[in-house]
Design a protein around this motif. Structure first.
Motif, PDB file in Angstrom:
ATOM      1  N   LEU A  44       8.444 -31.100 -16.797  1.00 48.37           N
ATOM      2  CA  LEU A  44       9.185 -32.385 -17.490  1.00 48.37           C
ATOM      3  C   LEU A  44       8.465 -33.561 -16.617  1.00 48.37           C
ATOM      4  N   ILE A  45       8.233 -34.399 -17.376  1.00 48.39           N
ATOM      5  CA  ILE A  45       7.574 -35.817 -16.850  1.00 48.39           C
ATOM      6  C   ILE A  45       8.677 -36.464 -16.226  1.00 48.39           C
ATOM      7  N   GLY A  46       9.981 -36.453 -17.036  1.00 52.00           N
ATOM      8  CA  GLY A  46      11.005 -37.472 -16.530  1.00 52.00           C
ATOM      9  C   GLY A  46      10.859 -38.799 -16.658  1.00 52.00           C
ATOM     10  N   GLY A  47      11.128 -39.496 -15.700  1.00 48.74           N
ATOM     11  CA  GLY A  47      10.758 -40.931 -15.500  1.00 48.74           C
ATOM     12  C   GLY A  47       9.519 -41.027 -14.803  1.00 48.74           C
ATOM     13  N   ILE A  88      15.009 -25.107 -10.980  1.00 49.98           N
ATOM     14  CA  ILE A  88      14.184 -26.216 -11.204  1.00 49.98           C
ATOM     15  C   ILE A  88      13.784 -26.693 -10.082  1.00 49.98           C
ATOM     16  N   LEU A  89      12.354 -26.919  -9.963  1.00 49.96           N
ATOM     17  CA  LEU A  89      11.666 -27.506  -8.835  1.00 49.96           C
ATOM     18  C   LEU A  89      11.051 -28.776  -9.064  1.00 49.96           C
ATOM     19  N   THR A  90      10.724 -29.415  -7.892  1.00 49.32           N
ATOM     20  CA  THR A  90      10.038 -30.649  -8.024  1.00 49.32           C
ATOM     21  C   THR A  90       8.563 -30.316  -8.006  1.00 49.32           C
ATOM     22  N   THR A  91       7.731 -31.344  -8.783  1.00 45.89           N
ATOM     23  CA  THR A  91       6.394 -31.487  -8.610  1.00 45.89           C
ATOM     24  C   THR A  91       5.814 -32.933  -8.235  1.00 45.89           C
ATOM     25  N   GLY A  92       4.603 -33.443  -8.369  1.00 41.25           N
ATOM     26  CA  GLY A  92       4.071 -34.560  -8.298  1.00 41.25           C
ATOM     27  C   GLY A  92       4.503 -35.461  -9.403  1.00 41.25           C
ATOM     28  N   ALA A  93       4.181 -36.591  -9.610  1.00 41.30           N
ATOM     29  CA  ALA A  93       4.140 -37.298 -10.619  1.00 41.30           C
ATOM     30  C   ALA A  93       3.553 -36.876 -12.106  1.00 41.30           C
ATOM     31  N   ILE A  94       4.067 -37.077 -13.193  1.00 44.27           N
ATOM     32  CA  ILE A  94       3.507 -36.915 -14.286  1.00 44.27           C
ATOM     33  C   ILE A  94       2.733 -35.608 -14.378  1.00 44.27           C
ATOM     34  N   PRO A  95       3.457 -34.181 -14.263  1.00 44.04           N
ATOM     35  CA  PRO A  95       2.955 -32.941 -14.605  1.00 44.04           C
ATOM     36  C   PRO A  95       2.753 -32.938 -16.073  1.00 44.04           C
ATOM     37  N   GLU A  96       1.504 -32.453 -16.362  1.00 43.66           N
ATOM     38  CA  GLU A  96       0.952 -32.384 -17.754  1.00 43.66           C
ATOM     39  C   GLU A  96       0.826 -31.101 -18.164  1.00 43.66           C
ATOM     40  N   GLY A 134      16.095 -30.846 -19.937  1.00 48.10           N
ATOM     41  CA  GLY A 134      15.939 -32.048 -19.109  1.00 48.10           C
ATOM     42  C   GLY A 134      15.195 -33.110 -19.997  1.00 48.10           C
ATOM     43  N   ALA A 135      14.737 -34.078 -19.643  1.00 46.60           N
ATOM     44  CA  ALA A 135      13.865 -35.072 -20.445  1.00 46.60           C
ATOM     45  C   ALA A 135      12.423 -35.100 -19.971  1.00 46.60           C
ATOM     46  N   GLY A 136      11.678 -35.156 -21.392  1.00 48.61           N
ATOM     47  CA  GLY A 136      10.215 -35.426 -21.246  1.00 48.61           C
ATOM     48  C   GLY A 136       9.529 -33.988 -20.880  1.00 48.61           C
TER      49      GLY A 136
END
Length: 279
Positions: free
Chosen positions: A185-188, A219-227, A166-168
């Motif tokens: 992944l940060i994605g967008g 593939i699971l979701t996280t909050g925004a901008i996981p670093e 995936g992206a980022g």
């Protein structure tokens, strides 16, 4: 402007305290400590160097600095193999992994440049020392990026697989038993809402070991901008740091199955890098 300070923190003090400050190369970033705890390697991004630090109890000293690449090529991270004799450094803007050899208090640079997909950032080595893994970003969203798998058992070591994830990709970590990889992944999720590739959440990608490579299992979701991402020492939990929300997200691990525990830990700043002690 890039600084050049490394701080040593005594975690057994109450409260934990900085007990030493030493100089390194400019912009010390990725760090790896040897399994025996006797030395550490630090990637100095703004200098293109890797420093070897000797560790004697609570005293840390600069032993050797090796030029790995030109400063503009950006050496971002470094990982030490379990035997303490080999290391991989991610040359981010150069687009490759550098192979380092550790001999006592000295480092040498192998002539080989190991191929990597995109711009390799975080790099890790499996606990058995068999594989190196790194995640690289390409030219940007929404293109799919990949994890690079390096076979360290072959002579010479070489890249043997690329796994699209995936992206980022921002960071990754290998589980203590070497059976899983967790990559974020940060994605967008770092883009403003009015941008075409904006996404509300980032992603946590789970990959399982399959012989001398890995495959995506969840593939699971996280909050925004996981670093940042890390496994607990027993491998039963994964921690993800999400930057703008100032929270750590806890995921439960059972075998190859990962579930969001819904537990959140507030932190006083925006979590970027994340690492957990192995004991």
């Amino acid at each position: 402007a890039p600084a050049n300070k490394i701080r040593v923190i005594d975690l057994r003090a109450n409260p934990p305290a900085v007990v030493q400050e030493i100089e390194s190369g400019r912009q010390p970033s990725g760090m790896s400590i040897s399994r025996d705890g006797k030395f550490a390697l630090v990637a100095n991004r703004a200098d293109g160097t890797v420093s070897l630090l000797g560790i004697d109890g609570k005293t840390v000293s600069q032993k050797f600095t090796l030029e790995v690449c030109k400063p503009e090529q950006n050496v971002a991270d470094v990982a030490i193999a379990p035997d303490g004799r080999t290391a991989l450094a991610s040359v981010c803007d150069g687009g490759y992994l550098a192979l380092l050899h550790v001999r006592g208090d000295k480092l040498t640079l192998d002539s080989r440049k190991i191929s990597a997909c995109g711009k390799p950032y975080r790099v890790a080595i499996t606990p058995d020392g068999a594989l190196g893994v790194t995640a690289g970003s390409g030219q940007g969203l929404p293109d799919t990026d990949a994890i690079t798998v390096v076979d360290l058992m072959q002579d010479p070591p070489r890249t043997t697989d690329y796994i699209p994830i995936g992206a980022g990709p921002e960071s990754l970590e290998v589980s203590p038993d070497g059976k899983l990889i967790a990559a974020v992944l940060i994605g967008g999720s770092n883009l403003p809402k009015d941008k075409p590739f904006h996404e509300v959440e980032g992603k946590l990608v789970i990959l399982a070991r399959r012989g001398m490579t890995f495959e995506i299992t969840q593939i699971l979701t996280t909050g925004a901008i996981p670093e940042g991402v890390a496994f607990s020492p027993d491998g039963r939990h994964i921690v993800v740091g999400c930057h703008p929300s100032q929270k750590l997200l806890i995921y439960d691990v059972e075998g190859e199955t990962v579930r969001d525990s819904k537990q959140r830990i507030d932190v006083p700043g925006m979590p970027s890098s994340l690492r957990i002690a192995n004991q």
